[in-house]
Design a protein around this motif. Structure first.
Motif, short mmCIF file in Angstrom:
data_model
loop_
_atom_site.label_atom_id
_atom_site.label_comp_id
_atom_site.label_asym_id
_atom_site.label_seq_id
_atom_site.Cartn_x
_atom_site.Cartn_y
_atom_site.Cartn_z
N ASN A 83 -27.86 -32.83 4.24
CA ASN A 83 -27.13 -32.08 2.62
C ASN A 83 -26.12 -31.78 2.71
O ASN A 83 -25.45 -31.59 3.28
N TYR A 85 -22.66 -30.18 0.70
CA TYR A 85 -22.26 -28.76 -0.29
C TYR A 85 -20.96 -28.53 -0.84
O TYR A 85 -20.09 -29.15 0.15
N SER A 87 -17.72 -24.85 -2.24
CA SER A 87 -18.44 -23.39 -1.93
C SER A 87 -17.23 -23.14 -2.16
O SER A 87 -16.24 -24.04 -1.74
N SER A 96 -21.96 -20.71 -4.72
CA SER A 96 -22.23 -22.51 -3.76
C SER A 96 -22.61 -23.74 -4.68
O SER A 96 -24.04 -23.21 -5.48
N GLN A 98 -25.24 -26.95 -3.93
CA GLN A 98 -26.49 -27.53 -2.58
C GLN A 98 -26.80 -28.79 -3.16
O GLN A 98 -27.34 -28.52 -4.22
N TYR A 100 -29.48 -30.52 -0.94
CA TYR A 100 -31.06 -31.14 -0.66
C TYR A 100 -31.42 -32.15 -0.89
O TYR A 100 -32.35 -32.66 -2.00
#
Length: 230
Positions: A83, A85, A87, A96, A98, A100
């Motif tokens: 994953n 990310y 932010s 944020s 993300q 996945y």
């Protein structure tokens, strides 16, 4: 992938590749670490890792953070995850994005397949409101807006954190507001508490252990999770 998981396991406990570290070059911070957990649970969902190795690494600069978090099963039939990310923190608010991504031999997938019909990616936008320091209250709102969750679920979680000396307690309650990813219908899916203690061994790297008790009311399941990390 099982070989990779075992290799990461060795690295973690030797403090070589996954030891927590922080380097400051001007305002840039680089950090990394990892956990070994007895079971991989996330927002009340059991991902069938028994146990799981979960390394992470991130770079922060002026409130922006870019990172990667992964989960590799040692045993079990669940999918592995990688994953990414990004932010941005603005005082009490952190926004944020993300990505996945899950995969396995049973569930093979191509990383660059973003078609909504076949992708195993899920994209999430979230907002985290946080106030306090030693006694901290967090409120998370997340939206799975694209990918393998066709129902585009919305999840919210309230969390209270109390810290003293080398100890920390977290109490949390998560609720599905919309969709079908966390449960078949809306309701509480993730209620529990975590006790964590740092093991100060006189080194720059401070390992910790934690114990979590988690209830998922939607499926009437309870879980105990033990974790060791740095």
């Amino acid at each position: 992938m099982r070989f990779t998981s075992l290799l990461l396991f060795v690295f973690l406990f030797n403090g070589y590749a996954l030891q927590a570290q922080e380097e400051k070059k001007g305002s840039v911070e680089i950090s990394a670490g990892g956990e070994i957990v007895s079971s991989y649970l996330w927002r009340g969902q059991n991902y069938n890792h028994n146990p799981s190795v979960q390394p992470w690494a991130e770079i922060s600069w002026r409130g922006f953070t870019v990172g990667c978090w992964s989960a590799f099963r040692i045993k079990g039939e669940g999918d592995d995850e990688v994953n990414f990310y990004i932010s941005k923190s603005m005082g009490f608010l952190t926004l944020s994005l993300q990505d996945y991504w899950s995969y396995s031999k049973i569930n093979p997938s191509k990383y660059f397949d973003y078609s909504p019909e076949t992708t195993s990616h899920m994209f999430e936008g979230s907002a985290l409101f946080s106030v306090g320091e030693k006694n901290n209250f967090n409120l998370l709102i997340s939206y799975l807006f694209y990918g393998s969750d066709a129902s585009k679920s919305i999840y919210t979680e309230a969390e209270y954190v109390r810290s003293w000396k080398s100890n920390e307690i977290r109490a949390f309650a998560g609720y599905q507001l919309k969709g079908e990813y966390y449960a078949e219908k809306n309701g509480f899916v993730n209620i529990g508490c975590t006790y964590r203690r740092e093991l100060n061994l006189g080194n720059k790297v401070i390992p910790y252990c934690s114990l979590s008790f988690i209830i998922n009311p939607s499926i009437r399941s309870t879980y105990f999770v033990v974790a060791v990390g740095i």
